[in-house]
Enzyme design. Structure first.
Site, PDB file in Angstrom:
ATOM      1  N   LYS C 138       0.853  -1.192   0.000  1.00 40.62           N
ATOM      2  CA  LYS C 138       0.000   0.000   0.000  1.00 40.62           C
ATOM      3  C   LYS C 138       0.889   1.242   0.000  1.00 40.62           C
ATOM      4  CE  LYS C 138      -4.066   1.843   2.459  1.00 40.62           C
ATOM      5  NZ  LYS C 138      -4.988   1.645   3.597  1.00 40.62           N
ATOM      6  N   SER C 218      -9.979   2.055   2.490  1.00 42.32           N
ATOM      7  CA  SER C 218      -9.008   2.738   1.656  1.00 42.32           C
ATOM      8  C   SER C 218      -8.016   1.806   0.951  1.00 42.32           C
ATOM      9  CB  SER C 218      -8.222   3.724   2.509  1.00 42.32           C
ATOM     10  OG  SER C 218      -7.420   3.032   3.447  1.00 42.32           O
ATOM     11  N   SER C 242     -10.506  -0.141   6.772  1.00 42.48           N
ATOM     12  CA  SER C 242      -9.840  -0.051   5.473  1.00 42.48           C
ATOM     13  C   SER C 242      -9.157  -1.319   4.987  1.00 42.48           C
ATOM     14  CB  SER C 242      -8.808   1.085   5.494  1.00 42.48           C
ATOM     15  OG  SER C 242      -9.450   2.322   5.377  1.00 42.48           O
TER      16      SER C 242
END
Lengths: 100, 498, 552
Positions: C138, C218, C242
């Site tokens: 990420k 997210s 998330s």
């Protein structure tokens, strides 16, 4: 409770984010929607309740007083510190002139 | 209560003073990173990724900084909070990379304490006074901006950024410039005794924000102003004077004092308003979620307590009560760490050399330390090498003097030579003939010569003219070039003259 | 001035083949928004294959079907090399531009790590627990020498000189990096639409529709990459859901451990008291393996848990005899879709089948969780994001004649997206003079009550079963008009975040429209094992094997 345009503009200034009039047009109602939503918290009885300080019971560790104990937490790395600077000059970070 | 009053056009005014002192905590590494705190390095070399607030960086507190704050708190008899927290104070400035300063608002590490300022008539302090201390909290120092190196840019150096500070907040208990000055001097002395701050005010290790307001005697507090970063005792006193005077004149001219931040200009001796930012007071404090509450256990507190040295008030009392020094000498000797340290070392060294009790020698050593030795040092100026002024050398001089081998004048002369050359005092005394003669035989011989040469005076003395004794002493001393031990001369003369 | 390289141009010079020219045209089209790591990694390169002298019967696409455990075991056994695995996934990444799951591809990094593993194996050295597994990281984890943008304009071009603790631990365990995956800007969002580098498109589509769906957020780049077989696993971070919500939206598995298990050092902060990293992978076993590699005490993070990391993989067991599973009655709320309710009921039956006793529990303050979260998270974010000011790194917008404070306001206006600005302003407001007690302090007190609810509930049960999200994936654009509506989707994930509890999402099946649904297991503090075990019991019974049909 409703927040007016001037308040949102003041908050934006406090947060150092430029806001155009158009930005404010969109933001003010959104801001109020969100505030109205979170307003419901006021109905919760919190008498005698302590605010959360650490979510998992844990105490603050204190580190040993040692210079450059770990290269990731220590100094003498000016090149790394300045590597991404938009205006690095003579080992300093440059910013627009500040008049004090 | 001091009776310091400002005489305004419309009557008397009282001044009320509170000090917020920022003291740099003595530690090797910074408060939340392990970069060095040492002074004077190349720009941005003592900056870690944490100090530069790189994305994802996290703070971990330095135990020594917490410990020093606790020890300082103990030294002012303050409440030590076993539970404290760090809060974020949010504002934007180029010397503050995180966009917030980690400080302690809601739960400071040290609570209520106090500090005694001693009576000193000469300094305008008629009696002892206790000044309340509201709190001590620990926080990060900011970086530094240089404005004069580029026409359109300021330069940011983050070396100072993240160094631990103690903010020591007094109660508004001071009512004269003298009290404010004495408070700061005493606080500095305590910090230096404790070793929690080096007290170097000219390097910025200690600086005071001076809160001043004025009021009619007996009335409620007036509006205060805060003069930032005042970095000497003298300047603090000056700020109080000029700021109080300014406020009185302002009010008497029909104006009102605005609560604001001001700056002191030492050159002109005046204060001026800093351009106030419209949101300067909305710091949005909240507990720092990157840090947990600091909880101190009893073992830690005990170690802090046990590591405290004898503090100024206690030391002063002991000097008077146990060592028999005068109050003046005791105060002079305990004011600075270096002074008492030199005194105590010399006293111990001298006592050891003479095999005598410290209490018996204290007055002699105190006089030497406070007046004789500094006098010699001062008279020599650049010729003296203070490195030669060892306790061992001084103790040797004091020992010779105590044993009657040298006179007070000889002691000074020997010390002068020692300071210039580093030679051994005993060797100097021998080699330079700077010794009293205590050899009875030699003195007796001289005395015999003196008496033989002055038979008429001997008769007169024996006939009742007692005052002539001094004449014989003088003649003997002259005959021995002043080296005879006066005590021995006295004794022999008394015998011979019968 | 410190010159900023013209990224698109520097990439152009390094590419000599047709692929490069094609990509260059795309860069130009996108206005240079994408960029590579500072060392100029050749994106999506297939140039490395000529080193391979082995003839294999297995086709490259097969390898991308494998998860962490299968890759590790296969590399160890010599069934295939780590390099072959890296090449296969590099190729998948290169062929999936339509998904926009990656902000920066680092095929060389993946190959270099793979080669190191192959060399170690050849030398007879012990291999790490993640040996040969290439990952999506990420773009919130700082990676040394590779742009770390948090999917924002303000950090575009920021090249960390340090590696996050979690990613470092993964490399030490033998994993490699395929690239930095997309996310909602500063991890603020539930759909991956707030990324400055463009939205991520879910590989899933509703039956009979080619409307673009949200991969969740997210960690939407992570979820899309794993679901589309661009990576066997990816790192995620979870502040209010998330990891779990995107996992549920894309039919994969993800776990957020107990707050403090994974070091936050080097992860771009959103809300410090809530942020936790965790793995997103194909199944529960892979999550256990990867979490073990990611977790562990870090003295650089004050909130890191100073306790040993259990061997979760070894202790996995789907036998729940003697365990009690709590079903929170307050989670049966309006807005819960029928298919999600049905999946929840299935989950109850599966856990009973695994031997667990099911009990109803009460979490009375559930309805206040979202409001509490949407005060606390923005408040912390408003302060955490104050450091993006154009002084030391990232974007600087310096209008003619601007002073320092003007520069801040211009830089931050240009550098932050709308959702980020919205949250910074809400956070600034709730902390501002006169409102602290009414909002922030009140929210933290309610948070204490929410945590207390869980403590009480865990006196009656060992784990809690709930839906991960109230609905299956929604269409991109469907909720962007109303931020509040978007926030409501976090209703089931936020409570566990506020209480710092371990929680995971496991796929339970497809809904009527052919979209995956997720079930959430919430556990006691430090009891990741209980969560993983219950997750495994669900996984075995759900028998979820569906995968998106390749259309990209």
């Amino acid at each position: 409770m409703s927040v007016d345009r001037a308040t949102v503009a003041r908050i934006a200034s406090l947060a150092r984010i430029n806001m155009s009039e158009e930005d404010l047009d969109t933001l003010v109602p959104e801001f109020n929607n969100i505030l109205n939503f979170v307003e419901q918290l006021s109905e919760v009885n919190v008498e005698g309740v302590e605010p959360m300080t650490s979510v998992i019971p844990n105490h603050q560790r204190l580190r040993e007083d040692k210079v450059n104990a770990d290269p990731l937490t220590g100094g003498d790395i000016r090149d790394k510190v300045l590597a991404n600077a938009p205006a690095a000059e003579h080992g300093f970070f440059g910013v627009p002139k500040v008049i004090e | 209560m001091s009776n310091y009053r400002i005489q305004g056009a419309t009557g008397e005014w009282e001044v009320v003073i509170g000090l917020e002192v920022h003291a740099q905590v003595t530690s090797e590494a910074k408060l939340f990173s392990s970069s060095s705190t040492s002074f004077g390095a190349e720009p941005n070399t003592q900056v870690s990724l944490i100090d530069a607030a790189m994305p994802g960086m996290l703070p971990v507190p330095n135990q020594e900084c917490i410990r020093q704050a606790v020890r300082t708190g103990m030294a002012i008899n303050a409440q030590i909070n076993k539970y404290s927290r760090f809060d974020r104070k949010n504002y934007f400035y180029a010397d503050l990379p995180q966009g917030y300063q980690i400080s302690q608002l809601y739960h400071p590490i040290v609570g209520e304490g106090e500090l005694l300022i001693e009576a000193d008539e000469k300094a305008g302090l008629p009696e002892d006074k206790v000044i309340g201390i509201e709190r001590i909290h620990v926080e990060q120092d900011a970086g530094k901006l240089m404005h004069d190196q580029h026409p359109t840019m300021s330069y940011v150096d983050l070396n100072r950024c993240g160094v631990a500070l103690m903010e020591i907040v007094s109660r508004p208990d001071m009512t004269s410039p003298a009290e404010a000055g004495a408070y700061l001097a005493k606080l500095r002395s305590i910090l230096r005794y404790v070793g929690s701050c080096d007290g170097n005010m000219d390097q910025g290790s200690m600086r005071a924000d001076v809160n001043v307001s004025v009021r009619r005697p007996g009335e409620p507090f007036g509006t205060r102003t805060e003069t930032k970063n005042v970095n000497s005792v003298r300047f603090v006193m000056q700020v109080v004077e000029v700021e109080a005077r300014r406020q009185v004149e302002l009010i008497e001219d029909g104006g009102t004092v605005v609560q604001e931040t001001r700056l002191f200009d030492p050159t002109s001796g005046t204060t001026r308003s800093m351009r106030s930012k419209e949101d300067a007071h909305d710091y949005r404090y909240f507990p720092d979620p990157d840090l947990l509450p600091v909880e101190l256990d009893d073992a830690f507190l005990q170690e802090c307590k046990a590591s405290l040295p004898e503090l100024p008030d206690a030391k002063r009392a002991r000097y008077v009560e146990t060592l028999g020094l005068t109050a003046y000498n005791a105060r002079e000797l305990t004011a600075e760490v270096e002074t008492f340290a030199r005194f105590e070392t010399l006293l111990a060294e001298t006592a050891k050399a003479l095999g005598k009790d410290e209490a018996k020698l204290a007055t002699q050593v105190a006089n030497w330390s406070l007046s004789v030795a500094p006098g010699v040092l001062k008279s020599l100026g650049e010729e003296a090498d203070p490195a030669h002024s060892t306790a061992e050398a001084q103790a040797k001089i004091l020992k010779m003097q105590d044993a009657g081998e040298i006179s007070g004048g000889q002691a000074k002369e020997i010390y002068e030579i020692v300071l210039k050359t580093g030679r051994d005092p005993e060797e100097v005394a021998d080699a330079e003939g700077l010794k009293q003669v205590s050899d009875t035989g030699a003195i007796e011989a001289k005395i015999d010569e003196v008496l033989a040469a002055n038979q008429d005076k001997v008769e007169q003395y024996r006939g009742g003219k007692d005052k002539l004794f001094g004449f014989f002493v003088g003649q003997t001393m002259k005959a021995t070039q002043g080296k005879a031990n006066p005590q021995v001369v006295n004794e022999i003369l008394k015998q011979k003259l019968g | 001035m410190h010159p900023r390289p013209n990224t698109a141009f520097s990439v152009c010079r390094k590419l000599s083949n047709d692929d490069g020219l094609r990509r260059l045209r795309r860069y130009a089209r996108k206005g240079g928004k994408r960029r590579q790591g500072a060392q100029g990694f050749i994106p999506n390169s297939r140039l490395g294959g000529h080193h391979d002298t082995h003839i294999r019967t297995r086709s490259v696409t097969d390898l991308t079907e494998l998860g962490i455990k299968a890759i590790r075991e296969g590399v160890k056994a010599g069934d295939f090399t780590a390099r072959e695995v890296a090449e296969a996934f590099n190729a998948s990444v290169a062929g999936a531009e339509k998904l926009n799951a990656f902000i920066t591809a680092t095929p060389e990094k993946a190959l270099a790590s793979a080669d190191a593993v192959d060399a170690d194996r050849a030398a007879g050295k012990a291999l790490g627990s993640m040996a040969g597994v290439p990952l999506g990281i990420k773009d919130l984890f700082a990676t040394e020498g590779v742009q770390t943008s948090a999917a924002s304009h303000i950090l575009e071009g920021f090249t960390p000189q340090y590696e996050s603790t979690v990613s470092r631990k993964l490399w030490e365990a033998g994993a490699g990096m395929l690239g930095k995956v997309n996310l909602d800007q500063f991890a603020m969002g539930s759909s991956n639409e707030s990324s400055y580098f463009g939205e991520v498109v879910s590989p899933w589509r509703k039956q009979g529709s080619d409307a673009k769906l949200a991969p969740g957020g997210s960690s939407g780049g992570s979820s899309a990459a794993v679901a589309a077989r661009l990576a066997p696993a990816a790192t995620g971070t979870d502040t209010g859901g998330s990891i779990r919500q995107p996992a549920a939206f894309t039919g994969i598995t993800g776990i957020k451990p107990t707050y403090g298990r994974c070091s936050r050092w080097g992860i771009v902060a959103f809300a410090s008291s809530l942020d936790q990293a965790g793995p997103m992978a194909k199944d529960v076993t892979d999550c256990a393996i990867m979490l073990e590699a990611m977790a562990g005490f870090d003295p650089k993070d004050s909130t890191s848990l100073d306790m040993p990391v259990p061997n979760w993989e070894a202790a996995l067991s789907a036998d729940l005899k003697g365990k009690k599973v709590g079903i929170p009655k307050e989670y049966r709320m309006d807005g819960l879709s029928a298919d999600v309710a049905k999946a929840w009921d299935d989950g109850v039956q599966w856990l009973k089948d695994a031997g667990a006793e099911v009990v109803e529990i009460s979490l009375p303050h559930t309805k206040y969780a979202l409001a509490s979260y949407y005060i606390i998270a923005p408040a912390e974010a408003s302060s955490n994001l104050a450091r993006y000011d154009g002084v030391r790194y990232g974007l600087r917008d310096l209008p003619e004649g601007a002073n320092l404070q003007d520069m801040y306001a211009a830089t931050r206006a240009a550098g932050f997206g709308d959702e980020v600005k919205r949250r910074i302003l809400i956070g600034t407001y709730v902390l501002s003079a006169g409102f602290y007690d009414a909002y922030y302090n009140q929210a933290q007190k309610v948070r204490t009550l929410i945590q207390r609810d869980f403590t009480n509930a865990f006196e009656q049960c060992d784990v809690i079963l709930a839906p991960t999200a109230p609905t299956a994936a929604f269409a991109l654009g469907e909720k962007t008009g109303d931020p509040l509506e978007m926030y409501m989707g976090d209703v089931f994930s936020v409570p566990a975040s506020l209480a710092g509890l371990p929680a995971m999402s496991v796929p339970s099946g497809l809904n009527a429209e052919g979209l995956p649904l997720g079930l959430q297991i919430i556990g006691k503090p430090f009891d990741e094992q209980g969560v993983l075990n219950a997750g495994l019991a669900l996984e075995e019974r759900a028998g979820f094997t569906a995968k998106p049909q390749k259309w990209w």
